[in-house]
Design a protein around this motif. Structure first.
Motif, PDB file in Angstrom:
ATOM      1  N   PRO A   6       3.024   7.475  15.508  1.00 52.28           N
ATOM      2  CA  PRO A   6       0.997   7.927  15.021  1.00 52.28           C
ATOM      3  C   PRO A   6       0.836   6.392  15.789  1.00 52.28           C
ATOM      4  CG  PRO A   6       2.140   7.664  13.114  1.00 52.28           C
ATOM      5  CD  PRO A   6       3.446   7.603  14.078  1.00 52.28           C
ATOM      6  N   ALA A   7      -0.443   7.070  16.314  1.00 55.11           N
ATOM      7  CA  ALA A   7      -1.221   6.156  16.514  1.00 55.11           C
ATOM      8  C   ALA A   7      -1.807   4.461  15.774  1.00 55.11           C
ATOM      9  CB  ALA A   7      -2.797   6.279  17.405  1.00 55.11           C
ATOM     10  N   ARG A   8      -1.275   3.225  15.678  1.00 55.25           N
ATOM     11  CA  ARG A   8      -2.071   2.403  15.297  1.00 55.25           C
ATOM     12  C   ARG A   8      -2.913   1.766  15.420  1.00 55.25           C
ATOM     13  NH1 ARG A   8       2.632   0.928  11.609  1.00 55.25           N
ATOM     14  NH2 ARG A   8       2.000  -1.350  11.311  1.00 55.25           N
ATOM     15  N   VAL A   9      -3.831   1.909  14.109  1.00 61.08           N
ATOM     16  CA  VAL A   9      -5.183   1.558  14.826  1.00 61.08           C
ATOM     17  C   VAL A   9      -5.984  -0.083  13.125  1.00 61.08           C
ATOM     18  CG1 VAL A   9      -7.446   1.809  14.794  1.00 61.08           C
ATOM     19  CG2 VAL A   9      -6.348   3.282  15.261  1.00 61.08           C
ATOM     20  N   LEU A  10      -5.963  -0.916  13.804  1.00 63.18           N
ATOM     21  CA  LEU A  10      -6.387  -2.057  12.892  1.00 63.18           C
ATOM     22  C   LEU A  10      -8.433  -2.254  13.436  1.00 63.18           C
ATOM     23  CD1 LEU A  10      -5.505  -3.793  10.739  1.00 63.18           C
ATOM     24  CD2 LEU A  10      -5.573  -5.969  12.397  1.00 63.18           C
ATOM     25  N   MET A  11      -8.963  -2.328  11.885  1.00 64.48           N
ATOM     26  CA  MET A  11     -10.526  -2.806  11.778  1.00 64.48           C
ATOM     27  C   MET A  11     -10.371  -4.190  11.523  1.00 64.48           C
ATOM     28  SD  MET A  11     -11.352   0.181  12.835  1.00 64.48           S
ATOM     29  CE  MET A  11     -10.934   1.967  12.141  1.00 64.48           C
ATOM     30  N   ASP A  86      -1.376  -1.043  18.181  1.00 67.18           N
ATOM     31  CA  ASP A  86      -2.327  -0.136  18.975  1.00 67.18           C
ATOM     32  C   ASP A  86      -3.425  -0.159  19.507  1.00 67.18           C
ATOM     33  OD1 ASP A  86       0.374   1.533  19.497  1.00 67.18           O
ATOM     34  OD2 ASP A  86      -0.170   2.620  18.289  1.00 67.18           O
ATOM     35  N   LEU A  87      -4.375  -0.056  18.876  1.00 64.45           N
ATOM     36  CA  LEU A  87      -5.949  -0.513  19.289  1.00 64.45           C
ATOM     37  C   LEU A  87      -6.563  -1.536  17.859  1.00 64.45           C
ATOM     38  CD1 LEU A  87      -8.525   0.608  20.507  1.00 64.45           C
ATOM     39  CD2 LEU A  87      -7.831   2.495  18.689  1.00 64.45           C
ATOM     40  N   ILE A  88      -6.791  -2.780  17.890  1.00 62.94           N
ATOM     41  CA  ILE A  88      -7.221  -3.409  16.999  1.00 62.94           C
ATOM     42  C   ILE A  88      -8.602  -3.246  17.308  1.00 62.94           C
ATOM     43  CG2 ILE A  88      -7.688  -5.666  16.177  1.00 62.94           C
ATOM     44  CD1 ILE A  88      -4.562  -6.437  17.865  1.00 62.94           C
ATOM     45  N   LEU A  89      -9.839  -3.080  16.155  1.00 61.50           N
ATOM     46  CA  LEU A  89     -11.177  -2.897  16.589  1.00 61.50           C
ATOM     47  C   LEU A  89     -12.062  -4.216  16.492  1.00 61.50           C
ATOM     48  CD1 LEU A  89     -11.157   1.105  16.108  1.00 61.50           C
ATOM     49  CD2 LEU A  89     -11.698  -0.720  18.516  1.00 61.50           C
ATOM     50  N   ALA A  90     -12.440  -4.714  16.907  1.00 59.32           N
ATOM     51  CA  ALA A  90     -13.464  -5.621  15.914  1.00 59.32           C
ATOM     52  C   ALA A  90     -15.073  -5.037  16.299  1.00 59.32           C
ATOM     53  CB  ALA A  90     -14.138  -6.938  17.202  1.00 59.32           C
ATOM     54  N   ALA A 115      -9.512   4.322  27.866  1.00 58.04           N
ATOM     55  CA  ALA A 115      -9.971   5.752  27.925  1.00 58.04           C
ATOM     56  C   ALA A 115      -9.587   6.618  28.099  1.00 58.04           C
ATOM     57  CB  ALA A 115     -10.124   5.052  29.151  1.00 58.04           C
ATOM     58  N   SER A 116      -8.098   7.112  27.862  1.00 53.52           N
ATOM     59  CA  SER A 116      -8.165   7.818  27.296  1.00 53.52           C
ATOM     60  C   SER A 116      -6.660   7.667  25.799  1.00 53.52           C
ATOM     61  CB  SER A 116      -7.409   8.489  28.216  1.00 53.52           C
ATOM     62  OG  SER A 116      -5.707   7.954  28.754  1.00 53.52           O
ATOM     63  N   ALA A 117      -6.094   8.691  25.215  1.00 52.59           N
ATOM     64  CA  ALA A 117      -5.229   8.588  24.520  1.00 52.59           C
ATOM     65  C   ALA A 117      -3.582   8.087  25.636  1.00 52.59           C
ATOM     66  CB  ALA A 117      -4.560   9.852  23.761  1.00 52.59           C
ATOM     67  N   GLU A 118      -4.288   8.118  26.353  1.00 50.83           N
ATOM     68  CA  GLU A 118      -2.482   7.560  27.119  1.00 50.83           C
ATOM     69  C   GLU A 118      -2.876   6.203  27.277  1.00 50.83           C
ATOM     70  OE1 GLU A 118      -4.568  10.711  28.044  1.00 50.83           O
ATOM     71  OE2 GLU A 118      -2.944  11.620  27.689  1.00 50.83           O
ATOM     72  N   ASP A 119      -4.083   5.903  26.923  1.00 51.97           N
ATOM     73  CA  ASP A 119      -3.977   3.927  27.267  1.00 51.97           C
ATOM     74  C   ASP A 119      -3.170   2.655  26.014  1.00 51.97           C
ATOM     75  OD1 ASP A 119      -5.254   4.461  29.835  1.00 51.97           O
ATOM     76  OD2 ASP A 119      -7.273   4.091  28.516  1.00 51.97           O
ATOM     77  N   LEU A 120      -2.822   4.641  24.690  1.00 52.14           N
ATOM     78  CA  LEU A 120      -2.565   3.542  23.785  1.00 52.14           C
ATOM     79  C   LEU A 120      -1.317   3.784  24.120  1.00 52.14           C
ATOM     80  CD1 LEU A 120      -5.198   4.670  21.112  1.00 52.14           C
ATOM     81  CD2 LEU A 120      -5.293   2.416  22.597  1.00 52.14           C
ATOM     82  N   GLY A 121      -0.451   2.944  22.862  1.00 50.93           N
ATOM     83  CA  GLY A 121       0.972   2.459  22.808  1.00 50.93           C
ATOM     84  C   GLY A 121       1.782   1.917  23.792  1.00 50.93           C
ATOM     85  N   ALA A 122       0.813   1.045  24.578  1.00 50.63           N
ATOM     86  CA  ALA A 122       1.687  -0.023  25.582  1.00 50.63           C
ATOM     87  C   ALA A 122       0.938  -1.514  25.292  1.00 50.63           C
ATOM     88  CB  ALA A 122       1.860   0.165  26.898  1.00 50.63           C
ATOM     89  N   GLY A 123       1.288  -1.728  23.694  1.00 49.22           N
ATOM     90  CA  GLY A 123       0.597  -3.097  23.712  1.00 49.22           C
ATOM     91  C   GLY A 123      -0.334  -3.149  23.364  1.00 49.22           C
ATOM     92  N   PRO A 124      -1.052  -3.952  22.460  1.00 49.77           N
ATOM     93  CA  PRO A 124      -2.426  -3.789  21.519  1.00 49.77           C
ATOM     94  C   PRO A 124      -4.063  -3.419  23.110  1.00 49.77           C
ATOM     95  CG  PRO A 124      -1.794  -6.288  21.152  1.00 49.77           C
ATOM     96  CD  PRO A 124      -0.442  -5.217  22.069  1.00 49.77           C
ATOM     97  N   ARG A 125      -4.241  -2.501  22.377  1.00 53.33           N
ATOM     98  CA  ARG A 125      -6.207  -2.365  23.007  1.00 53.33           C
ATOM     99  C   ARG A 125      -7.203  -3.697  22.053  1.00 53.33           C
ATOM    100  NH1 ARG A 125      -6.908  -0.168  28.180  1.00 53.33           N
ATOM    101  NH2 ARG A 125      -4.264   0.551  28.841  1.00 53.33           N
ATOM    102  N   ILE A 126      -7.763  -4.421  22.259  1.00 56.10           N
ATOM    103  CA  ILE A 126      -8.249  -4.699  21.494  1.00 56.10           C
ATOM    104  C   ILE A 126      -9.789  -5.345  21.866  1.00 56.10           C
ATOM    105  CG2 ILE A 126      -8.911  -7.884  20.928  1.00 56.10           C
ATOM    106  CD1 ILE A 126      -6.501  -8.394  20.694  1.00 56.10           C
ATOM    107  N   CYS A 127     -11.112  -4.574  21.179  1.00 52.30           N
ATOM    108  CA  CYS A 127     -12.055  -4.323  22.082  1.00 52.30           C
ATOM    109  C   CYS A 127     -13.083  -4.115  20.830  1.00 52.30           C
ATOM    110  CB  CYS A 127     -12.116  -2.665  22.495  1.00 52.30           C
ATOM    111  SG  CYS A 127     -11.908  -1.679  21.815  1.00 52.30           S
ATOM    112  N   LEU A 128     -14.625  -4.157  20.868  1.00 51.87           N
ATOM    113  CA  LEU A 128     -15.354  -3.642  20.177  1.00 51.87           C
ATOM    114  C   LEU A 128     -15.235  -3.050  19.337  1.00 51.87           C
ATOM    115  CD1 LEU A 128     -18.816  -5.482  21.295  1.00 51.87           C
ATOM    116  CD2 LEU A 128     -17.445  -6.106  19.133  1.00 51.87           C
ATOM    117  N   TYR A 129     -15.954  -2.481  18.413  1.00 51.10           N
ATOM    118  CA  TYR A 129     -15.950  -1.052  17.486  1.00 51.10           C
ATOM    119  C   TYR A 129     -16.224   0.641  18.318  1.00 51.10           C
ATOM    120  CZ  TYR A 129     -15.582   2.800  13.279  1.00 51.10           C
ATOM    121  OH  TYR A 129     -15.612   3.211  12.928  1.00 51.10           O
ATOM    122  N   ARG A 130     -17.485  -0.824  18.575  1.00 55.99           N
ATOM    123  CA  ARG A 130     -19.289  -0.091  19.332  1.00 55.99           C
ATOM    124  C   ARG A 130     -18.570  -0.100  20.741  1.00 55.99           C
ATOM    125  NH1 ARG A 130     -24.647  -0.868  17.923  1.00 55.99           N
ATOM    126  NH2 ARG A 130     -24.862   1.377  19.032  1.00 55.99           N
TER     127      ARG A 130
END
Length: 170
Positions: A6-11, A86-90, A115-130
């Motif tokens: 499963p995708a792993r998302v941290l707020m 996978d995704l860290i949302l600030a 930009a898409s689901a394919e972008d997740l899983g290869a290391g964390p993506r850190i971006c603004l929530y919005r």
């Protein structure tokens, strides 16, 4: 057939008792309703609220909107866990800067908004929530110093962004 994890998302917000906890609860519940397997958690950049439950005003807004109030205790983000997501949302650009510096100092390779689901899983993506908000980027409003309407405004942003996160986690 191999099942993908499963995708792993941290707020992440300041103290982990309002914005990030609300976003955590809503994503977890909406993903479950949509049948999307996602691991969700939240943390703060500060330890000032360490161990405290969700803010009572945030809990009220969640409850009034039909969400279950999580039994969550505030915690501070740890550098060692950054690579686990996978995704860290600030929630704000300040939080984003702290997370990026933390990742850089700990040697965690990271990228920006997916930009898409394919972008997740290869290391964390850190971006603004919005950055995932169809209405435009920016900071998630901080309701802490405001009144009930400020918590409703924060809820509105979170509910607007949640479907985008779920689509990425599919």
């Amino acid at each position: 057939m191999t099942q993908l994890r499963p995708a792993r998302v941290l707020m992440v917000c300041t103290g982990n008792i309002c914005r990030s906890t609300m976003a955590h609860a809503i994503l977890q519940q909406e993903a479950a309703r949509a049948g999307v397997d996602v691991v969700v958690d939240s943390a703060g950049v500060s330890d000032e609220e360490q161990g405290n439950p969700i803010d009572r005003r945030a809990a009220r807004v969640l409850r009034d909107a039909g969400y279950a109030v999580p039994d969550h205790r505030a915690r501070q983000i740890r550098a060692a866990e950054l690579g686990e997501w996978d995704l860290i949302l600030a929630m704000t650009s300040r939080h984003l800067g702290i997370l990026q510096r933390l990742a850089d100092r700990s040697g965690v390779e990271h990228e920006g908004a997916p930009a898409s689901a394919e972008d997740l899983g290869a290391g964390p993506r850190i971006c603004l929530y919005r950055d995932l908000d169809p209405a435009g980027s920016g900071d998630v409003p901080d309701p802490w110093y405001g009144g009930h309407q400020d918590f409703l405004d924060t809820l509105e942003v979170i509910e607007r962004v949640t479907p985008t996160i779920i689509a990425l986690a599919r």
